[in-house]
Design a protein around this motif. Structure first.
Motif, PDB file in Angstrom:
ATOM      1  N   GLN A  27      70.846  20.039  40.827  1.00  0.00           N
ATOM      2  CA  GLN A  27      70.906  21.534  40.294  1.00  0.00           C
ATOM      3  C   GLN A  27      72.537  21.843  40.494  1.00  0.00           C
ATOM      4  OE1 GLN A  27      68.370  23.835  42.595  1.00  0.00           O
ATOM      5  NE2 GLN A  27      69.064  25.647  41.621  1.00  0.00           N
ATOM      6  N   MET A  28      72.938  22.647  39.428  1.00  0.00           N
ATOM      7  CA  MET A  28      74.326  23.199  39.699  1.00  0.00           C
ATOM      8  C   MET A  28      74.277  24.635  39.563  1.00  0.00           C
ATOM      9  SD  MET A  28      76.168  20.479  36.900  1.00  0.00           S
ATOM     10  CE  MET A  28      77.700  21.485  37.111  1.00  0.00           C
ATOM     11  N   THR A  29      74.623  25.507  40.601  1.00  0.00           N
ATOM     12  CA  THR A  29      74.725  26.837  40.473  1.00  0.00           C
ATOM     13  C   THR A  29      76.090  27.465  40.832  1.00  0.00           C
ATOM     14  OG1 THR A  29      74.038  27.040  43.023  1.00  0.00           O
ATOM     15  CG2 THR A  29      72.369  27.007  41.338  1.00  0.00           C
ATOM     16  N   ALA A  30      76.577  28.377  40.127  1.00  0.00           N
ATOM     17  CA  ALA A  30      77.750  29.003  40.222  1.00  0.00           C
ATOM     18  C   ALA A  30      77.869  30.230  39.162  1.00  0.00           C
ATOM     19  CB  ALA A  30      78.912  27.873  39.736  1.00  0.00           C
ATOM     20  N   GLU A  31      78.626  30.820  39.399  1.00  0.00           N
ATOM     21  CA  GLU A  31      79.047  32.299  38.493  1.00  0.00           C
ATOM     22  C   GLU A  31      79.133  31.792  37.104  1.00  0.00           C
ATOM     23  OE1 GLU A  31      82.400  34.269  40.005  1.00  0.00           O
ATOM     24  OE2 GLU A  31      81.854  34.161  41.903  1.00  0.00           O
ATOM     25  N   ASN A  32      78.799  32.743  36.044  1.00  0.00           N
ATOM     26  CA  ASN A  32      79.184  32.334  34.786  1.00  0.00           C
ATOM     27  C   ASN A  32      80.706  32.132  34.451  1.00  0.00           C
ATOM     28  OD1 ASN A  32      76.506  33.037  34.319  1.00  0.00           O
ATOM     29  ND2 ASN A  32      76.913  35.092  33.576  1.00  0.00           N
ATOM     30  N   ASN A  33      80.678  31.310  33.490  1.00  0.00           N
ATOM     31  CA  ASN A  33      82.039  31.021  32.750  1.00  0.00           C
ATOM     32  C   ASN A  33      82.914  30.143  33.819  1.00  0.00           C
ATOM     33  OD1 ASN A  33      81.597  31.890  30.331  1.00  0.00           O
ATOM     34  ND2 ASN A  33      81.817  34.199  31.148  1.00  0.00           N
ATOM     35  N   PHE A  39      80.804  20.919  32.022  1.00  0.00           N
ATOM     36  CA  PHE A  39      80.599  19.481  33.025  1.00  0.00           C
ATOM     37  C   PHE A  39      79.323  18.839  32.383  1.00  0.00           C
ATOM     38  CE2 PHE A  39      80.136  17.109  36.867  1.00  0.00           C
ATOM     39  CZ  PHE A  39      81.518  16.824  37.067  1.00  0.00           C
ATOM     40  N   LEU A  40      78.320  19.475  32.282  1.00  0.00           N
ATOM     41  CA  LEU A  40      77.041  18.716  31.812  1.00  0.00           C
ATOM     42  C   LEU A  40      77.354  18.159  30.461  1.00  0.00           C
ATOM     43  CD1 LEU A  40      74.087  20.980  33.057  1.00  0.00           C
ATOM     44  CD2 LEU A  40      74.784  18.970  33.948  1.00  0.00           C
ATOM     45  N   ASN A  41      78.130  18.865  29.443  1.00  0.00           N
ATOM     46  CA  ASN A  41      78.309  18.308  28.368  1.00  0.00           C
ATOM     47  C   ASN A  41      79.265  17.165  28.201  1.00  0.00           C
ATOM     48  OD1 ASN A  41      76.712  20.188  26.498  1.00  0.00           O
ATOM     49  ND2 ASN A  41      78.151  21.650  26.975  1.00  0.00           N
ATOM     50  N   THR A  42      79.817  16.674  29.174  1.00  0.00           N
ATOM     51  CA  THR A  42      80.465  15.515  29.281  1.00  0.00           C
ATOM     52  C   THR A  42      79.688  14.253  29.031  1.00  0.00           C
ATOM     53  OG1 THR A  42      80.252  15.153  31.715  1.00  0.00           O
ATOM     54  CG2 THR A  42      82.440  16.277  30.846  1.00  0.00           C
ATOM     55  N   PHE A  56      78.883  20.385  21.855  1.00  0.00           N
ATOM     56  CA  PHE A  56      79.370  20.831  22.849  1.00  0.00           C
ATOM     57  C   PHE A  56      78.820  22.507  22.894  1.00  0.00           C
ATOM     58  CE2 PHE A  56      81.583  17.189  21.847  1.00  0.00           C
ATOM     59  CZ  PHE A  56      81.631  16.681  23.179  1.00  0.00           C
ATOM     60  N   GLU A  57      79.540  23.311  23.712  1.00  0.00           N
ATOM     61  CA  GLU A  57      78.993  24.728  23.495  1.00  0.00           C
ATOM     62  C   GLU A  57      79.215  25.419  22.403  1.00  0.00           C
ATOM     63  OE1 GLU A  57      81.970  23.891  26.352  1.00  0.00           O
ATOM     64  OE2 GLU A  57      80.178  22.840  27.177  1.00  0.00           O
ATOM     65  N   ASP A  58      78.113  26.321  22.238  1.00  0.00           N
ATOM     66  CA  ASP A  58      78.172  27.035  20.808  1.00  0.00           C
ATOM     67  C   ASP A  58      78.084  26.149  19.702  1.00  0.00           C
ATOM     68  OD1 ASP A  58      78.178  29.437  22.212  1.00  0.00           O
ATOM     69  OD2 ASP A  58      80.286  29.513  22.203  1.00  0.00           O
ATOM     70  N   GLY A  59      77.544  24.880  19.699  1.00  0.00           N
ATOM     71  CA  GLY A  59      77.319  24.063  18.600  1.00  0.00           C
ATOM     72  C   GLY A  59      78.702  23.353  18.009  1.00  0.00           C
ATOM     73  N   ARG A  60      79.815  23.443  19.089  1.00  0.00           N
ATOM     74  CA  ARG A  60      81.213  22.903  18.534  1.00  0.00           C
ATOM     75  C   ARG A  60      81.012  21.251  18.369  1.00  0.00           C
ATOM     76  NH1 ARG A  60      82.945  26.364  22.644  1.00  0.00           N
ATOM     77  NH2 ARG A  60      83.851  28.277  21.785  1.00  0.00           N
ATOM     78  N   ARG A  61      81.940  20.913  17.692  1.00  0.00           N
ATOM     79  CA  ARG A  61      81.692  19.176  17.560  1.00  0.00           C
ATOM     80  C   ARG A  61      82.979  18.770  18.201  1.00  0.00           C
ATOM     81  NH1 ARG A  61      78.837  17.514  13.013  1.00  0.00           N
ATOM     82  NH2 ARG A  61      77.991  18.879  11.669  1.00  0.00           N
TER      83      ARG A  61
END
Length: 111
Positions: A27-33, A39-42, A56-61
């Motif tokens: 479980q990872m918890t922290a403030e937004n942004n 980290f998870l997308n690695t 990646f974020e927002d559907g980026r390639r």
């Protein structure tokens, strides 16, 4: 089994690491942004073999995310996956000067 994820000199982190070990969940918890999703997308770099399928974020390639994960330099930014499967080894991911990625297998655990 994936034992640990280490990110060195990305756009967000000088060094970040998460120990997974034999945990059945993390479980990872922290403030937004602050980089939880980044980290998870690695995990894209470990589990997605077709680089065109990475998202990646927002559907980026991958091409749009290279600077984010490798801070615009191929010299000092790395993603390391520590694996334990009968023995410890690491998979090191780095960017090339041509803005592609290379993988290296290194025997032993990350120290």
């Amino acid at each position: 089994m994936l034992n640990r994820i280490i990110v060195i000199n990305s756009e967000l982190y000088a060094k970040a690491a998460i120990q997974i070990g034999t945990s059945s969940s993390v479980q990872m918890t922290a403030e937004n942004n602050v980089g939880k999703s980044s980290f998870l997308n690695t995990l894209n770099f470990l589990y997605i073999t077709d680089k065109d399928q990475m998202r990646f974020e927002d559907g980026r390639r991958l091409a749009d995310s290279m600077k984010h994960y490798f801070d615009g330099t191929s010299l000092h930014s790395f993603i390391i996956f520590e694996i334990f499967q009968n023995e410890h080894y690491c998979i090191l991911v780095k960017a090339t000067p041509e803005n592609t990625i290379e993988y290296y297998r290194i025997s032993g655990e990350f120290k």
